[in-house]
Write a protein that holds these residues in place. Structure first.
Motif, short mmCIF file in Angstrom:
data_model
loop_
_atom_site.label_atom_id
_atom_site.label_comp_id
_atom_site.label_asym_id
_atom_site.label_seq_id
_atom_site.Cartn_x
_atom_site.Cartn_y
_atom_site.Cartn_z
N LEU A 32 0.83 -1.20 0.00
CA LEU A 32 0.00 0.00 0.00
C LEU A 32 0.87 1.25 0.00
O LEU A 32 1.92 1.30 0.64
CB LEU A 32 -0.90 0.03 1.23
CG LEU A 32 -1.96 -1.06 1.36
CD1 LEU A 32 -2.73 -0.88 2.66
CD2 LEU A 32 -2.90 -1.06 0.19
N THR A 33 0.39 2.28 -0.70
CA THR A 33 1.04 3.58 -0.66
C THR A 33 0.69 4.24 0.67
O THR A 33 -0.19 3.77 1.41
CB THR A 33 0.56 4.48 -1.80
OG1 THR A 33 -0.83 4.77 -1.58
CG2 THR A 33 0.76 3.84 -3.16
N LYS A 34 1.35 5.33 0.98
CA LYS A 34 1.09 6.05 2.23
C LYS A 34 -0.37 6.50 2.30
O LYS A 34 -1.03 6.34 3.34
CB LYS A 34 2.03 7.26 2.35
CG LYS A 34 1.88 8.00 3.65
CD LYS A 34 2.87 9.15 3.75
CE LYS A 34 2.66 9.88 5.07
NZ LYS A 34 3.56 11.02 5.22
N SER A 35 -0.91 7.06 1.22
CA SER A 35 -2.30 7.53 1.24
C SER A 35 -3.27 6.36 1.37
O SER A 35 -4.31 6.46 2.01
CB SER A 35 -2.62 8.37 0.01
OG SER A 35 -2.58 7.58 -1.16
N GLU A 36 -2.93 5.21 0.77
CA GLU A 36 -3.79 4.03 0.89
C GLU A 36 -3.76 3.47 2.32
O GLU A 36 -4.78 3.03 2.83
CB GLU A 36 -3.38 2.95 -0.12
CG GLU A 36 -3.72 3.33 -1.54
CD GLU A 36 -3.13 2.39 -2.58
OE1 GLU A 36 -3.63 2.38 -3.69
OE2 GLU A 36 -2.14 1.68 -2.26
N ARG A 37 -2.60 3.51 2.97
CA ARG A 37 -2.51 3.07 4.37
C ARG A 37 -3.36 3.98 5.26
O ARG A 37 -4.09 3.52 6.14
CB ARG A 37 -1.05 3.08 4.85
CG ARG A 37 -0.27 1.85 4.44
CD ARG A 37 1.04 1.71 5.21
NE ARG A 37 1.86 2.91 5.22
CZ ARG A 37 2.74 3.25 4.27
NH1 ARG A 37 2.91 2.46 3.23
NH2 ARG A 37 3.45 4.36 4.37
N THR A 38 -3.31 5.29 4.99
CA THR A 38 -4.14 6.25 5.75
C THR A 38 -5.61 5.94 5.53
O THR A 38 -6.41 5.94 6.48
CB THR A 38 -3.82 7.69 5.31
OG1 THR A 38 -2.43 7.92 5.52
CG2 THR A 38 -4.64 8.70 6.08
N ALA A 39 -5.98 5.66 4.28
CA ALA A 39 -7.38 5.33 3.96
C ALA A 39 -7.79 4.03 4.64
O ALA A 39 -8.91 3.92 5.14
CB ALA A 39 -7.56 5.24 2.44
N ALA A 40 -6.89 3.03 4.65
CA ALA A 40 -7.21 1.76 5.30
C ALA A 40 -7.43 1.95 6.80
O ALA A 40 -8.34 1.35 7.38
CB ALA A 40 -6.08 0.76 5.05
N GLU A 41 -6.63 2.81 7.42
CA GLU A 41 -6.81 3.10 8.84
C GLU A 41 -8.14 3.79 9.10
O GLU A 41 -8.83 3.49 10.07
CB GLU A 41 -5.64 3.95 9.35
CG GLU A 41 -4.34 3.18 9.43
CD GLU A 41 -3.13 4.08 9.68
OE1 GLU A 41 -3.31 5.26 10.03
OE2 GLU A 41 -2.00 3.58 9.52
N ALA A 42 -8.51 4.72 8.21
CA ALA A 42 -9.80 5.41 8.35
C ALA A 42 -10.95 4.41 8.20
O ALA A 42 -11.94 4.48 8.94
CB ALA A 42 -9.92 6.52 7.30
N MET A 43 -10.82 3.48 7.27
CA MET A 43 -11.86 2.47 7.06
C MET A 43 -11.98 1.58 8.30
O MET A 43 -13.08 1.28 8.75
CB MET A 43 -11.54 1.62 5.83
CG MET A 43 -12.60 0.58 5.53
SD MET A 43 -12.19 -0.45 4.11
CE MET A 43 -12.55 0.66 2.77
N LEU A 44 -10.85 1.18 8.86
CA LEU A 44 -10.86 0.36 10.06
C LEU A 44 -11.55 1.08 11.22
O LEU A 44 -12.35 0.49 11.95
CB LEU A 44 -9.43 -0.03 10.45
CG LEU A 44 -9.28 -0.95 11.65
CD1 LEU A 44 -10.02 -2.27 11.42
CD2 LEU A 44 -7.81 -1.20 11.93
N GLN A 45 -11.30 2.36 11.36
CA GLN A 45 -11.94 3.14 12.41
C GLN A 45 -13.46 3.20 12.21
O GLN A 45 -14.22 3.11 13.17
CB GLN A 45 -11.36 4.56 12.47
CG GLN A 45 -9.95 4.60 13.01
CD GLN A 45 -9.33 5.98 12.90
OE1 GLN A 45 -9.95 6.93 12.42
NE2 GLN A 45 -8.09 6.10 13.34
N LEU A 46 -13.89 3.33 10.95
CA LEU A 46 -15.33 3.33 10.66
C LEU A 46 -15.97 2.01 11.07
O LEU A 46 -17.01 1.98 11.70
CB LEU A 46 -15.58 3.56 9.17
CG LEU A 46 -15.53 4.98 8.66
CD1 LEU A 46 -15.63 4.99 7.14
CD2 LEU A 46 -16.65 5.80 9.26
#
Length: 193
Positions: A27-41
């Motif tokens: 994953l790219t840095k922005s995709e890792r950030t997005a994955a973390e946001a999804m996990l929080q949701l």
């Protein structure tokens, strides 16, 4: 807000593009950030399961390039509403999904809402809870949040346009005074508890 869901959609789009190209798995840095946001949701909302509601509301929705229409049978009462789009120039299938959102807004809370929709793509998006087009994904996310807020279980099934009582309303016409919603045949559902 929508920031987390937009990041989640960004992640999904990136992963789909990568899979099509058969490329990089990291994953790219922005995709890792997005994955973390999804996990929080997911963690914030928890897992949901389908539970049958005691009260069922049936109805139909329709959209045209000019506007939308909704008809609902709520117990012994008939509810209907129509509106015009405010400068929207979207594909008809997105407008049809927006009409479903209007039906959920109109419906009473805590019910099982069974909607007839005359767009097969929209019915499938609702059944699956996901869609490939970015706008559809955004609209489905908003629909999910509204369903959760109102404690509604949404089921959708296809109906031919000529059988749809909401069709005239979406075009600015009058509702047939003898309208009725066709009998429900499906068991498909979008589940929210």
């Amino acid at each position: 807000g929508w920031k987390g869901t937009d990041r989640a959609a960004e992640l999904v789009r990136g992963l789909v593009k990568r899979r099509r190209k058969g490329g990089e798995k990291k994953l790219t840095k922005s995709e890792r950030t997005a994955a973390e946001a999804m996990l929080q949701l997911v963690e914030r909302r928890g897992w949901r399961q389908y539970r049958a509601r005691g009260r069922t509301v049936t109805g139909a929705t329709d959209a045209s390039l000019e506007g939308w229409g909704v008809v609902l049978e709520v117990g012994e009462e008939s509810w209907w509403k129509a509106g015009k789009w405010d400068r929207l120039s979207e594909s008809i299938q997105f407008l049809e999904l927006r009409a479903v959102v209007e039906a959920v807004r109109l419906a009473p809370g805590g019910v099982e809402l069974r909607l007839h929709v005359d767009n097969a793509n929209v019915v499938e998006w609702i059944r699956r809870g996901v869609a490939r087009p970015q706008l559809a994904t955004t609209l489905l996310t908003r629909l999910e949040e509204l369903l959760e807020k109102k404690n509604i279980v949404l089921r959708a099934q296809y109906i031919p346009t000529e059988m749809n009582p909401a069709d005239a309303l979406s075009r600015g016409g009058e509702l047939d005074p003898h309208w009725s919603v066709p009998a429900w045949r499906g068991e498909d559902r979008k589940s929210v508890v």
